[in-house]
Design an enzyme around this catalytic site. Structure first.
Site, mmCIF file in Angstrom:
data_model
loop_
_atom_site.group_PDB
_atom_site.id
_atom_site.type_symbol
_atom_site.label_atom_id
_atom_site.label_comp_id
_atom_site.label_asym_id
_atom_site.label_seq_id
_atom_site.Cartn_x
_atom_site.Cartn_y
_atom_site.Cartn_z
ATOM 1 N N GLU A 1 -6.399 -5.025 10.189
ATOM 2 C CA GLU A 1 -5.424 -3.968 10.455
ATOM 3 C C GLU A 1 -5.825 -3.208 11.718
ATOM 4 O OE1 GLU A 1 -3.133 -2.798 6.661
ATOM 5 O OE2 GLU A 1 -4.834 -1.473 6.856
ATOM 6 N N ASN B 1 0.866 -1.188 0.000
ATOM 7 C CA ASN B 1 0.000 0.000 0.000
ATOM 8 C C ASN B 1 0.896 1.230 0.000
ATOM 9 O OD1 ASN B 1 -1.814 2.025 0.424
ATOM 10 N ND2 ASN B 1 -2.403 1.404 2.501
ATOM 11 N N TRP B 2 1.015 1.850 -1.163
ATOM 12 C CA TRP B 2 1.908 3.013 -1.293
ATOM 13 C C TRP B 2 1.258 4.299 -0.792
ATOM 14 C CZ3 TRP B 2 5.284 3.128 -6.377
ATOM 15 C CH2 TRP B 2 6.283 2.155 -6.266
ATOM 16 N N LYS B 3 -0.001 4.212 -0.411
ATOM 17 C CA LYS B 3 -0.718 5.400 0.084
ATOM 18 C C LYS B 3 -0.531 6.574 -0.889
ATOM 19 C CE LYS B 3 0.007 3.628 4.670
ATOM 20 N NZ LYS B 3 -0.430 3.808 6.036
ATOM 21 N N GLY C 1 1.398 2.175 11.102
ATOM 22 C CA GLY C 1 2.405 3.238 11.134
ATOM 23 C C GLY C 1 3.034 3.494 12.497
ATOM 24 N N SER D 1 2.325 -2.040 10.497
ATOM 25 C CA SER D 1 3.745 -1.994 10.864
ATOM 26 C C SER D 1 4.529 -3.263 10.540
ATOM 27 C CB SER D 1 3.900 -1.662 12.352
ATOM 28 O OG SER D 1 3.458 -0.349 12.602
ATOM 29 N N GLY E 1 2.335 -1.121 4.428
ATOM 30 C CA GLY E 1 2.352 0.289 4.068
ATOM 31 C C GLY E 1 3.785 0.786 3.956
ATOM 32 N N GLY E 2 4.249 1.461 5.019
ATOM 33 C CA GLY E 2 5.575 2.097 5.041
ATOM 34 C C GLY E 2 6.682 1.256 4.428
ATOM 35 N N HIS F 1 -10.112 1.034 4.423
ATOM 36 C CA HIS F 1 -8.869 1.339 5.147
ATOM 37 C C HIS F 1 -9.160 2.341 6.262
ATOM 38 C CE1 HIS F 1 -4.826 2.631 6.082
ATOM 39 N NE2 HIS F 1 -4.392 1.553 5.449
#
Ligand code: PEP
Length: 240
Positions: free
Chosen positions: A164, A6-8, A170, A201, A222-223, A95
Site C-alpha cells: 500500500e 478495510n472499513w477503518k 485515499g 484507492s 478502504g473507501g 497499516h
C-alpha cells in the site's frame, strides 16, 4: 483473488444491514470459488458481523491489536486473543495510518507474533511515502519493512502482504501498472511463495486498469469497500 474490505473507523450496528445486499450478490456470484472475501470492520462490529456471515464463506478480520499476547493493564487496548474470541480470523497489521500514529517496525513485529500465536492470519501492510518514492527509495523501504516486521518469524504461511503506497491511500492516485508489477515482483522475490495484494484507492473505475497487473493476488480496499455497490462492482469487474 482476495478482496479485503478495510472499513477503518466507519460503521455502527445498523451499517451491517448493507451486508444483506452483499450476501445476496455473493450467493449467486458464479466466480465465487475464485474470490476470497474478508471484511475488516471496527472491533465493535466483529462479533455481530461474523454472526451475520456465519453461513457464507466470507470471513471477518480486525484492523489492529495491542502487541501483548497476554491480558493485562492496558487501558483501552484489545489483544489478538480477544479479537479471535469474537470471531476475527484475520488481522491487518502495519497499516500506514497506524505506522503514522506510532507503530514502529519493532512493534509491528511483536503484534504479528502475538497474532500468529492467537491463530489469526495476518494482512501485513507495507508501503513507501511520497518523499521516499521521489528519492527512489521504494525498494529499500519495503525491504526494511519486510525484514524488521517479519524478524524471526519462520512460518510465513499465514501471512499475506498488502503493498500500500502511502501516497495512494485515499488520494485517488494509483501507481502505473508497470511500476506496480515490478514492485509486486520485487516483494514476491523477498517474500517467497506468499500472496501479495495491492491497496490504495482501488475503486470500480480503476479496477479495469489494475486487473491488468497479473501478479497481484488481490486488493485491500478502504473507501470503496464501505459502499456495497462499489465493492460489488470491483469484484464483478475483476472477473469480466
Ligand atoms: C486502506 O486504507 O487500506 C486503503 C487501501 O484505503 P483506500 O482504498 O481508501 O485508499
Amino acid at each position: 483473488m482476495y478482496f479485503i474490505a478495510n472499513w477503518k473507523m466507519f460503521g455502527v450496528l445498523n451499517t451491517l444491514n448493507t451486508l444483506h445486499k452483499f450476501i445476496k450478490f455473493f450467493r449467486k456470484f458464479k466466480k465465487k470459488r475464485f474470490a476470497k472475501i474478508i471484511y475488516c470492520p471496527p472491533n465493535t462490529l466483529i462479533r455481530p458481523m461474523s454472526k451475520k456471515l456465519k453461513n457464507i464463506s466470507i470471513e471477518v478480520g480486525a484492523q489492529n491489536c495491542h502487541e501483548n499476547e497476554n491480558y493485562g493493564s492496558f487501558t483501552g487496548s484489545v489483544n489478538s486473543k480477544m479479537l479471535k474470541s469474537v470471531g476475527a480470523k484475520y488481522i491487518i497489521l502495519g497499516h500506514s495510518e497506524n505506522r503514522q500514529s506510532g507503530d514502529t517496525d519493532k512493534l509491528i513485529n511483536m503484534k504479528i507474533k502475538s497474532a500468529l500465536k492467537a491463530n489469526l492470519k495476518i494482512i501485513f501492510c507495507i508501503g513507501e511515502t511520497i518523499s521516499e518514492k521521489r528519492k527512489k527509495a521504494t525498494k529499500r523501504v519495503l525491504e526494511k519493512q519486510i525484514k524488521l516486521g517479519l524478524k524471526s518469524i519462520k512460518n510465513k504461511k499465514q501471512i499475506l502482504i498488502a503493498y500500500e503506497p502511502v501516497w495512494s491511500i485515499g488520494s485517488g492516485i494509483i501507481p502505473k501498472n508497470k511500476d506496480l508489477s515490478e514492485t509486486v515482483n520485487f516483494i514476491k522475490r523477498k517474500f517467497k511463495n506468499n500472496k501479495v495484494l495491492y491497496g490504495g484507492s482501488v475503486n470500480s473505475k480503476n479496477i479495469d486498469q489494475l486487473k491488468l497487473v497479473k501478479n497481484i493476488d488481490g486488493y485491500l480496499i478502504g473507501g470503496a469497500s464501505q459502499d456495497t455497490k462499489k465493492f460489488i462492482d470491483i469484484i464483478k469487474k475483476t472477473y469480466n
